[in-house]
Each structure stands twice: as C-alpha cells, then as structure tokens.
Motif scaffolding. Structure first.
Motif, PDB file in Angstrom:
ATOM      1  N   ALA A  22       0.825  -1.215   0.000  1.00  0.00           N
ATOM      2  CA  ALA A  22       0.000   0.000   0.000  1.00  0.00           C
ATOM      3  C   ALA A  22       0.851   1.253   0.000  1.00  0.00           C
ATOM      4  CB  ALA A  22      -0.942  -0.014   1.202  1.00  0.00           C
ATOM      5  N   GLY A  23       2.070   1.182   0.542  1.00  0.00           N
ATOM      6  CA  GLY A  23       2.963   2.332   0.541  1.00  0.00           C
ATOM      7  C   GLY A  23       2.469   3.499   1.360  1.00  0.00           C
ATOM      8  N   GLN A  24       1.686   3.235   2.402  1.00  0.00           N
ATOM      9  CA  GLN A  24       1.150   4.289   3.260  1.00  0.00           C
ATOM     10  C   GLN A  24       1.591   4.053   4.702  1.00  0.00           C
ATOM     11  OE1 GLN A  24      -0.843   7.025   2.172  1.00  0.00           O
ATOM     12  NE2 GLN A  24      -0.097   6.241   0.195  1.00  0.00           N
ATOM     13  N   PRO A  25       1.837   5.132   5.449  1.00  0.00           N
ATOM     14  CA  PRO A  25       2.275   4.952   6.839  1.00  0.00           C
ATOM     15  C   PRO A  25       1.183   4.342   7.706  1.00  0.00           C
ATOM     16  CG  PRO A  25       2.608   7.233   6.075  1.00  0.00           C
ATOM     17  CD  PRO A  25       1.739   6.552   5.079  1.00  0.00           C
ATOM     18  N   VAL A  26       1.603   3.546   8.672  1.00  0.00           N
ATOM     19  CA  VAL A  26       0.690   3.041   9.700  1.00  0.00           C
ATOM     20  C   VAL A  26       1.452   2.947  11.012  1.00  0.00           C
ATOM     21  CG1 VAL A  26      -0.813   1.720   8.138  1.00  0.00           C
ATOM     22  CG2 VAL A  26       1.185   0.617   9.167  1.00  0.00           C
ATOM     23  N   ILE A  27       0.727   3.136  12.098  1.00  0.00           N
ATOM     24  CA  ILE A  27       1.249   2.806  13.423  1.00  0.00           C
ATOM     25  C   ILE A  27       0.776   1.395  13.746  1.00  0.00           C
ATOM     26  CG2 ILE A  27       1.042   3.271  15.898  1.00  0.00           C
ATOM     27  CD1 ILE A  27       0.940   6.251  15.211  1.00  0.00           C
ATOM     28  N   MET A  28       1.724   0.520  14.051  1.00  0.00           N
ATOM     29  CA  MET A  28       1.412  -0.873  14.394  1.00  0.00           C
ATOM     30  C   MET A  28       1.426  -0.986  15.913  1.00  0.00           C
ATOM     31  SD  MET A  28       3.534  -2.705  11.273  1.00  0.00           S
ATOM     32  CE  MET A  28       4.945  -1.583  11.385  1.00  0.00           C
ATOM     33  N   LYS A  29       0.245  -0.868  16.481  1.00  0.00           N
ATOM     34  CA  LYS A  29       0.087  -0.784  17.927  1.00  0.00           C
ATOM     35  C   LYS A  29       0.527  -2.076  18.597  1.00  0.00           C
ATOM     36  CE  LYS A  29      -1.347   1.805  21.356  1.00  0.00           C
ATOM     37  NZ  LYS A  29      -0.670   3.099  21.622  1.00  0.00           N
ATOM     38  N   GLY A  30       1.442  -1.941  19.565  1.00  0.00           N
ATOM     39  CA  GLY A  30       1.873  -3.091  20.349  1.00  0.00           C
ATOM     40  C   GLY A  30       2.684  -4.115  19.589  1.00  0.00           C
ATOM     41  N   LEU A  31       3.273  -3.716  18.466  1.00  0.00           N
ATOM     42  CA  LEU A  31       3.969  -4.692  17.620  1.00  0.00           C
ATOM     43  C   LEU A  31       5.096  -5.405  18.358  1.00  0.00           C
ATOM     44  CD1 LEU A  31       4.306  -5.840  14.701  1.00  0.00           C
ATOM     45  CD2 LEU A  31       6.057  -4.072  14.371  1.00  0.00           C
ATOM     46  N   VAL A  32       5.838  -4.676  19.211  1.00  0.00           N
ATOM     47  CA  VAL A  32       6.977  -5.289  19.899  1.00  0.00           C
ATOM     48  C   VAL A  32       6.752  -5.325  21.413  1.00  0.00           C
ATOM     49  CG1 VAL A  32       8.624  -4.762  18.075  1.00  0.00           C
ATOM     50  CG2 VAL A  32       8.244  -3.068  19.866  1.00  0.00           C
ATOM     51  N   ASN A  33       5.507  -5.515  21.790  1.00  0.00           N
ATOM     52  CA  ASN A  33       5.200  -5.640  23.223  1.00  0.00           C
ATOM     53  C   ASN A  33       5.938  -6.792  23.876  1.00  0.00           C
ATOM     54  OD1 ASN A  33       3.516  -3.473  23.666  1.00  0.00           O
ATOM     55  ND2 ASN A  33       1.621  -4.610  23.294  1.00  0.00           N
ATOM     56  N   ASP A 156      14.429   9.684   4.114  1.00  0.00           N
ATOM     57  CA  ASP A 156      15.466   8.689   3.851  1.00  0.00           C
ATOM     58  C   ASP A 156      15.087   7.915   2.593  1.00  0.00           C
ATOM     59  OD1 ASP A 156      16.898   9.086   6.430  1.00  0.00           O
ATOM     60  OD2 ASP A 156      15.047   8.261   7.271  1.00  0.00           O
ATOM     61  N   PRO A 157      16.046   7.596   1.721  1.00  0.00           N
ATOM     62  CA  PRO A 157      15.751   6.789   0.538  1.00  0.00           C
ATOM     63  C   PRO A 157      15.665   5.305   0.891  1.00  0.00           C
ATOM     64  CG  PRO A 157      18.056   7.393   0.539  1.00  0.00           C
ATOM     65  CD  PRO A 157      17.443   8.066   1.739  1.00  0.00           C
ATOM     66  N   SER A 158      14.698   4.977   1.740  1.00  0.00           N
ATOM     67  CA  SER A 158      14.528   3.597   2.192  1.00  0.00           C
ATOM     68  C   SER A 158      13.189   3.478   2.898  1.00  0.00           C
ATOM     69  CB  SER A 158      15.661   3.193   3.142  1.00  0.00           C
ATOM     70  OG  SER A 158      15.663   4.045   4.273  1.00  0.00           O
ATOM     71  N   HIS A 159      12.712   2.242   3.046  1.00  0.00           N
ATOM     72  CA  HIS A 159      11.602   1.966   3.949  1.00  0.00           C
ATOM     73  C   HIS A 159      12.144   1.964   5.376  1.00  0.00           C
ATOM     74  CE1 HIS A 159       9.104   0.897   0.550  1.00  0.00           C
ATOM     75  NE2 HIS A 159       9.873  -0.114   0.213  1.00  0.00           N
ATOM     76  N   ASN A 160      11.239   2.176   6.328  1.00  0.00           N
ATOM     77  CA  ASN A 160      11.676   2.283   7.720  1.00  0.00           C
ATOM     78  C   ASN A 160      10.585   1.746   8.630  1.00  0.00           C
ATOM     79  OD1 ASN A 160      12.814   3.044  10.163  1.00  0.00           O
ATOM     80  ND2 ASN A 160      12.634   5.238   9.828  1.00  0.00           N
ATOM     81  N   ILE A 161      10.957   0.861   9.547  1.00  0.00           N
ATOM     82  CA  ILE A 161      10.092   0.517  10.675  1.00  0.00           C
ATOM     83  C   ILE A 161      10.815   0.970  11.939  1.00  0.00           C
ATOM     84  CG2 ILE A 161       9.042  -1.320  12.041  1.00  0.00           C
ATOM     85  CD1 ILE A 161       8.608  -2.903   9.531  1.00  0.00           C
ATOM     86  N   ALA A 162      10.169   1.850  12.695  1.00  0.00           N
ATOM     87  CA  ALA A 162      10.744   2.395  13.921  1.00  0.00           C
ATOM     88  C   ALA A 162       9.945   1.887  15.109  1.00  0.00           C
ATOM     89  CB  ALA A 162      10.739   3.922  13.885  1.00  0.00           C
ATOM     90  N   CYS A 163      10.627   1.243  16.059  1.00  0.00           N
ATOM     91  CA  CYS A 163       9.996   0.592  17.204  1.00  0.00           C
ATOM     92  C   CYS A 163      10.391   1.336  18.475  1.00  0.00           C
ATOM     93  CB  CYS A 163      10.443  -0.864  17.308  1.00  0.00           C
ATOM     94  SG  CYS A 163      10.224  -1.821  15.787  1.00  0.00           S
ATOM     95  N   LEU A 164       9.414   1.795  19.222  1.00  0.00           N
ATOM     96  CA  LEU A 164       9.713   2.551  20.438  1.00  0.00           C
ATOM     97  C   LEU A 164       9.908   1.600  21.614  1.00  0.00           C
ATOM     98  CD1 LEU A 164      10.115   5.414  21.452  1.00  0.00           C
ATOM     99  CD2 LEU A 164       7.742   5.407  22.201  1.00  0.00           C
ATOM    100  N   VAL A 165      11.058   1.731  22.269  1.00  0.00           N
ATOM    101  CA  VAL A 165      11.382   0.920  23.440  1.00  0.00           C
ATOM    102  C   VAL A 165      11.043   1.669  24.710  1.00  0.00           C
ATOM    103  CG1 VAL A 165      13.262  -0.160  24.736  1.00  0.00           C
ATOM    104  CG2 VAL A 165      13.163  -0.407  22.243  1.00  0.00           C
ATOM    105  N   ALA A 166      11.501   2.927  24.836  1.00  0.00           N
ATOM    106  CA  ALA A 166      11.303   3.696  26.065  1.00  0.00           C
ATOM    107  C   ALA A 166      10.982   5.137  25.718  1.00  0.00           C
ATOM    108  CB  ALA A 166      12.555   3.632  26.946  1.00  0.00           C
ATOM    109  N   GLY A 167      10.185   5.790  26.568  1.00  0.00           N
ATOM    110  CA  GLY A 167       9.807   7.178  26.357  1.00  0.00           C
ATOM    111  C   GLY A 167       8.543   7.302  25.527  1.00  0.00           C
ATOM    112  N   ARG A 168       8.350   8.477  24.939  1.00  0.00           N
ATOM    113  CA  ARG A 168       7.242   8.735  24.028  1.00  0.00           C
ATOM    114  C   ARG A 168       7.787   9.530  22.842  1.00  0.00           C
ATOM    115  NH1 ARG A 168       3.150  12.289  26.078  1.00  0.00           N
ATOM    116  NH2 ARG A 168       4.813  13.230  27.322  1.00  0.00           N
TER     117      ARG A 168
END
Length: 334
Positions: A22-33, A156-168
C-alpha cells in the motif's frame, strides 16, 4: 493534522500482503510488546537502562551530538547554513545510558543524541532477544538514544520501521510529493547526511515559508508509546519529537532491489553537474530520454530489441550491473 492510521495484530504475512504494497504509513500498535527491553521500560527507566547496559561493549564509545539549551532540542543548521548548531563528541555507551537516566527530569538542559547506533557492533546480543518478526534478520537494527530531541523534518531513501522501546515519540509524516512545500535544504550538506526541511513545525514562519500550510494539510501525525512501531514508507518526510527525558528507539531500514554501488543521490549530483545548466532545448531532450529509459516504461523502450541486444538497457542481471559499473568508472576515469 490527520492521524496516522493505527492497526493491530500485524504479522509477517499481513505486512507483506497489505501494509508494504500500500505504501502508506501506519502505526502498528503493540507490535513489539513482547520485547524484553519494552517490558523493562514499562517497569522504569532505571530497569531498561540496566538491561541495555548489559549488552554494551565495555569501553566502546559512540558518537554523540550535543545541543545547547538555547535551541530547545532542535538539531539544525547555524544561521549561515554553513555549519550546524550542535557539536559532536564520543562517549562510552554505558555511561551515556547512566547520564540520560540521571538527568531525565531536567528540561532546560543540553540535548544529547546518539544516532543510528549499529546494534551488532555496539550492543551484540540485543537483537537476539528483541527480534522484529516482520523482516528478514539480514536487516540489521539501529538504536537512537537521547532526551528531548526534535529531529527536523527529513526523508530517507529507504523503507523504515521504527519501534519505540522507552519514552514517548510523536511522528509527523508528509508524502514525498510535498518536497516543494517543505523547502528542503542542501542535499550535499545536511545534518545526519539526509536532506532536511528548512521550515520549523513547532514555530512555523508562514511569511518565509508560505507553502508549508499546504504541507501541513497533507501531513499525518501520531504518537508512539513503548511497544508501538511506525512504518514510514520509502522517501516519506518525517519529523520526530522525543517527549521524555529518556528515549530509546530501534529502527530498521531496507530498500527494494537497486544499485549496490551507487546511490540515487549520486545520480542526482551527476545530473546537476551535467544537465542542469544545459540550454532549455537540450534539457528537454534529456528529460525525454530519462523518462523513456528510466521513469516511464523502460521495458517498453527496448521491447523492439532481442534480449541479446538490449545490453545495459535490459533486465538488471549481474552481467548488466558489471557492464554499467565499468562504463561509469571509465567515464570518470576511476
């Protein structure tokens, strides 16, 4: 701005079938819980600090950017755009974690940021315990460590998945076609090595940057909590605001098939050098050539030739890569 869409229950099959195409941003809730690092972060900053320190290679220092309080966390250029408003030194990783936790309550304080720390090099073993199931293990993770950082809008000239560990963290995203409305700075002299917008989102100057209003109308915004992840598609502009005094994020960059030798930026620099200042009629000639052989329908452009006669304009095999490399090296006398 409109919210970034939020999805849950994403696995590798759904990501490959629905999210990535789809090439659209999404937030993946709880992906790395299920990451142990996230579990420690939910206990306390000190708990995740101690967990991370256990992986840090003893005595190994990382580059750290340091910003005076005056700039309120915004890493950017100086006024003349011939330098930056921050300095860079090196610090042992374990000591950096300690310093951030000890000073996390101080808001009017220096901003500290360690960017793109390669985990296999600086924290071996972390990725074995904290794996992202959506991607192949060949896509190595990187860690971003800091306090209240404002990362200027960039792409960035790339795809990116960013996973939050700590903070907001708050992500503000813009489609690639908003480049004109975001007023990019120089590609060849940029903080972090990627082009950034010259317009501030926190303190917008609509007299100087009037088209920023159009970008904001096209923008998306969403907040991440520990365990959440955001998918930022290829070349989407993103602004990231760390909203706590201790923030840890792990990201994964990857590209689709492409050159393993030259970057698109190199092609841009070469085009500026060779094409930009040609007479208009000659520039139009090369616009048609590039559209035909690169952008519009490159397969159709050589469909009248037998496969053995397509040479460097045919399917990108290893033999074609080698030939094109040789042609480029020869033209540059490398």
């Amino acid at each position: 701005m409109r919210p970034i869409p939020v999805v849950t229950g994403i696995d590798r099959a759904r990501f490959d079938a629905d999210i990535l195409p789809a090439g659209q941003p999404v937030i993946m809730k709880g992906l790395v819980n299920d990451w142990p690092a996230v579990a420690r972060a939910r206990q306390s900053d000190a708990a995740v600090r101690d967990y991370l320190k256990a992986f840090a290679t003893p005595g190994k220092a990382v580059p750290v950017s340091v910003l005076p309080p005056l700039f309120k966390g915004r890493f950017f250029y100086n006024d003349e755009v011939n330098g930056y408003n921050f300095t860079t030194d090196t610090r042992p990783l374990a000591a950096l974690f300690d310093w951030l936790v000890e000073n996390r309550e101080r808001e009017d304080f220096v901003t500290i940021y360690a960017q793109s720390v390669i985990l296999s090099e600086y924290m071996p073993g972390f990725e074995d315990e904290n794996r992202l199931s959506l991607l192949d293990t060949s896509f190595g993770p990187r860690m971003w460590i800091g306090n209240r950082v404002r990362t200027q809008t960039h792409f960035d000239p790339s795809h990116n998945i960013a996973c939050l560990v700590a903070g907001r963290r708050r992500f503000t995203l813009f489609p690639p076609d908003q480049i004109d409305n975001l007023y990019p700075g120089p590609f060849d002299f940029a903080p972090g090595g990627v082009p950034v917008s010259m317009a501030s989102l926190e303190d917008p100057d609509f007299e100087r940057f009037p088209r920023l209003k159009d970008a904001l109308e096209a923008g998306l915004q969403g907040d991440l909590e520990p365990g959440d992840a955001v998918f930022v598609p290829y070349a989407w502009w993103h602004h990231v605001q760390s909203r706590e005094g201790f923030n840890i994020l792990v990201n994964y960059w990857w590209n689709d098939a492409g050159s393993d030798w030259l970057s698109p930026n190199t092609a841009l620099y070469a085009a500026i050098l060779t094409l930009r200042d040609l007479p208009p009629a000659q520039k139009q000639v090369w616009r048609h050539i590039l559209d035909r052989y690169v952008f519009d329908a490159p397969d159709e452009a050589v469909a009248h030739l037998p496969d053995s006669g397509k040479h460097g304009f045919g399917r990108m095999t290893q033999a074609v890569r080698d030939k094109l490399r040789a042609l480029i090296k020869g033209s540059l006398r490398l």
